[in-house]
Each structure stands twice: as structure tokens, then as C-alpha cells.
Design a protein around this motif. Structure first.
Motif: not given
Length: 414
Positions: A230-231, A265, A269-270, A273, A287, A289-291
Motif C-alpha cells: 500500500r502506498l 495504491d 500515490r500523488r 508521482e 507506478l 497500481g493495485d494488481r
């Protein structure tokens, strides 16, 4: 979600365990809970999940039959109405055991005063982000105040178990330590069967997913570092970006062929970035994301990084080790119980991007050492970490509290 929430189990002869958590979303605690429920022998215990706030799409990973998921939609801050809704839910469900997890759900154990026949379990999966060293006096007081109501504490690491006994003051007989497991069918070794430590490396060829950014894997001979999680601030993925910046400044020859994948995610996240752009790392950091294809993405990596500020027991470290990756992680919480420094990876100080970068470069420059550490990691998790053993240990605790015959003995501790 509605169909799962609408179904209530009526088999009163099978004891019901109600698991109370803050939310059912992507995370190590939630992953462990879902694995325990899905892998429990049918007919041994029934399970229900009560989310103090809400359940996300992660709830779809509950595949066991007749598992009710209840959302109480707790409002931010103090919400007295949530306790009323929880009490009504528990009165309807009539659990044999209530199992809360982590600080956010701990205070709900106070309802135990109104449920004298129910056995109560509390799990510690990692300290709160605002209390990483476990020294907050308010939180210690809460644990001590509720101690008489809780029949068993379960800690996912020795670090947490020792802290409960030595610092919080929980009597040792009330504390059980149970490690999480690994899904060995899903996370399979990247080294092909039949190879030996003395032979040449025969890793499964890297297979990039279809949505890999254009140019990210250009050339095919790049080296890949990465992380899954988790970010969130406690995972401190910014240190990976700063470690990359250090590597490229101190070892410029690494710039052309080094890539980084951050899977997950979350609220940071921001921030990540923005940092990627500021450090001019756009061309070498993905990045993702959730996968759902985490095993495949781990198999694309050469080294796994986890620069957390705090950890209980990291599922992602265990999964990376099962794939056969050397791990570079911070020396916090349960990480030293998983990563044997110099054997299955390296341990580095918290918030030290230079140390993280140098440990990573040392492994990048020594593929033979990476392979040896990867093989040692596979051997360790195959020997010591298995979900069937974990589930059996949890069920043994439930059996002891209810004084039930041990229908399925535990297969051994860690």
C-alpha cells in the motif's frame, strides 16, 4: 457485496467466529484474515467479518461459503452510534468468539462486558502509524484496561509478542505468536526445478505484462528492483526513489539499465508521482497500481525492497522470498525475523536512502550472490511459512478457548 451481506448462516451447531476489523481493503492484515477464512476446514468454524467502516472490492477474495460481511460505516472521529450498531450485529450473530485486530478495533472489546459467554481474542499485526515504537501511553493504557476482557492475544511476530509481554504487561500465557504463511501454489520459485546452488543460474525468463509502459523494458537486459505494498507513509516508498537518485549520482553506469516497479495504491500515490517528476525518474519508475498479477510482477524483479518505518510481519517479503528474490529491508519490527542479513538479503537503517541504495548496488553487481540469496529465501519460506500451518495454529487457539477437541492438530509452530 449485497448478496454476501444478505446471507446469514444458521448452522448454530458450528461455532461462529466474528472478526472485527476497521476496513476490508488491500493490506497485509486483510490478506491474512482472508487466507485464514478461505483455508479453514469446512464445518470446523463459521466466520463473519464486521468492518467498523466499510468493505472494498478486496472482500470479493473471500471465497469460503456462508461468510457474512457487515459494514458499520463508522463516521470519522468518535461515533457512538457505531457501537450501538455493532452491539445489535453481535447480538444477532451470537458469536462463540470475537476476534479483533489492531488498535482501531481494540476498544470494541469493551462490549465483552455485555457478552459474558463469548470468548475474546485480539490480534496485533503491527503498531499504529502514530505509535511505531509502541510507547504511546494512551494506547498502552487502553490495552492494559481491556486486558482482563481479552482471553488471548495473538501476535504475528516475536517482536510484537515480546512487546506485549515486556512493555504492555500482558501475561505471557495470554500471548500466542503465529506467523503468516505463503501461498506456495501462487508464488512459485523463479528458479527452474533441478538446478543446484553450484550450477549456472537458470531463472525463468522475464515475462513483462502487456500494460508495461512503452520503452520501460527497452533492450530486455535491464535490471529491475521493486516493491509491493500500500502506498502509505508507513511504507516509506519515497526512500526507494531517493535510493535511485543516490545510485544514479554515485554509480552513473547504472542509469541506463536500472528500472523500478512500485506495485500498489494508496494515499501517498500523488506524493510519489510528484517526487518521481522532481527527481527526473519518469523513464525508469513504473507506478503499477493495485494488481491481480503480483506473482508475475515479482518474477520480473531482481531485488525486492521494503523501506518501511514499521512492520509486523510483511506478507510481501514472504511472497518475494517465495519467488526467489533477495530482499533489502529496513531493520524494523518483524523484518529481521524474515530477512537473514547476508543470507536471504540485507537489512538497512530506517530512512537512510544512501544505505538502501548501496545495499542494492552491491547485489546488482553480484548476480551470483543474488541467486544464492534467492535460493536461500525459497528454502526458508518453504520450510517455515505455510498457510495451512498458520490456519491450524489459529484454529488451535480457538479450540483451546472453547475447550473443543482438537479435530485437526496444528502441524507445528514457527
Amino acid at each position: 457485496m449485497a448478496d454476501r451481506m444478505a446471507h446469514t448462516v444458521n448452522a448454530d451447531s458450528v461455532p461462529l467466529v466474528v472478526h472485527i476489523i476497521y476496513a476490508l481493503g488491500t493490506g497485509g492484515l486483510e490478506n491474512g484474515l482472508v487466507n485464514i477464512i478461505n483455508r479453514s476446514p469446512p464445518g470446523r468454524y463459521r466466520h463473519a467479518i464486521v468492518c467498523l467502516s466499510h468493505a472494498e472490492d478486496f472482500a470479493r477474495r473471500v471465497t469460503a461459503n456462508d461468510v457474512e460481511v457487515v459494514e458499520l460505516h463508522k463516521r470519522p472521529g468518535h461515533d457512538p452510534g457505531m457501537y450501538w450498531r455493532l452491539w445489535r450485529t453481535l447480538r444477532r450473530l451470537r458469536p462463540a468468539i470475537v476476534h479483533t485486530r489492531n488498535l482501531a478495533a481494540l476498544e470494541t472489546q469493551a462490549l465483552g462486558l455485555l457478552m459474558p459467554g463469548c470468548r475474546r481474542v485480539h490480534g496485533e499485526h503491527g503498531r499504529d502509524v502514530s505509535d511505531l515504537d509502541g510507547s504511546n501511553p494512551k494506547y498502552r493504557w487502553l490495552r492494559r484496561a481491556l486486558r482482563p476482557l481479552i482471553h488471548r492475544f495473538i501476535a504475528v511476530s516475536r517482536d510484537l509478542a515480546d512487546w506485549l509481554v515486556d512493555s504492555v504487561g500482558i501475561p505471557a500465557p495470554k500471548v500466542t505468536q503465529i506467523y503468516n504463511g505463503v501461498d506456495h501454489q501462487r508464488f512459485t520459485a523463479r528458479w527452474q526445478a533441478g538446478t543446484t546452488g553450484s550450477g549456472p543460474a537458470t531463472a525463468v525468463p522475464r515475462c513483462w505484462p502487456a500494460d508495461v509502459p512503452a520503452g520501460f523494458a527497452a533492450g530486455g537486459d535491464c535490471r529491475v528492483i521493486g516493491s509491493v505494498g500500500r502506498l502509505a507513509a508507513v511504507k516509506d516508498q519515497r526512500q526507494i526513489l531517493r535510493a535511485l537518485q543516490h545510485i544514479f549520482a554515485a554509480h552513473p553506469e547504472q542509469r541506463a539499465g536500472l528500472r523500478c516497479i512500485l506495485v500498489g495504491d494508496g494515499p501517498e500515490r500523488r506524493t510519489l508521482e510528484t517526487e518521481i517528476e522532481a527527481l527526473q525518474l519518469d523513464d525508469c519508475v513504473w507506478l503499477a497500481g493495485d494488481r491481480e498479477d503480483i506473482p508475475a510482477l515479482l518474477a520480473c524483479m531482481d531485488i525486492f525492497l521494503l523501506p518501511s518505518l514499521g512492520e509486523g510481519i510483511s506478507n510481501t517479503i514472504l511472497e518475494a522470498m517465495a519467488i526467489g528474490l533477495p530482499v533489502v529491508a529496513t531493520r524494523v519490527g518483524g523484518n529481521p525475523e524474515l530477512v537473514q542479513d547476508g543470507v536471504t538479503g540485507r537489512l538497512v537503517p530506517v530512512a537512510d536512502a544512501a544505505a538502501l541504495g548501496e545495499a542494492t548496488v552491491a547485489l546488482l553487481r553480484d548476480p551470483a550472490l543474488c541467486e544464492a540469496m534467492g535460493r536461500a529465501a525459497i528454502e526458508r519460506v518453504q520450510r517455515d511459512f505455510d498457510w495451512e500451518r498458520t490456519v491450524a495454529d489459529y484454529l488451535r487457539v480457538y479450540d483451546e478457548l472453547l475447550q473443543r477437541p482438537r479435530l485437526q492438530p496444528a502441524t507445528g509452530g514457527n
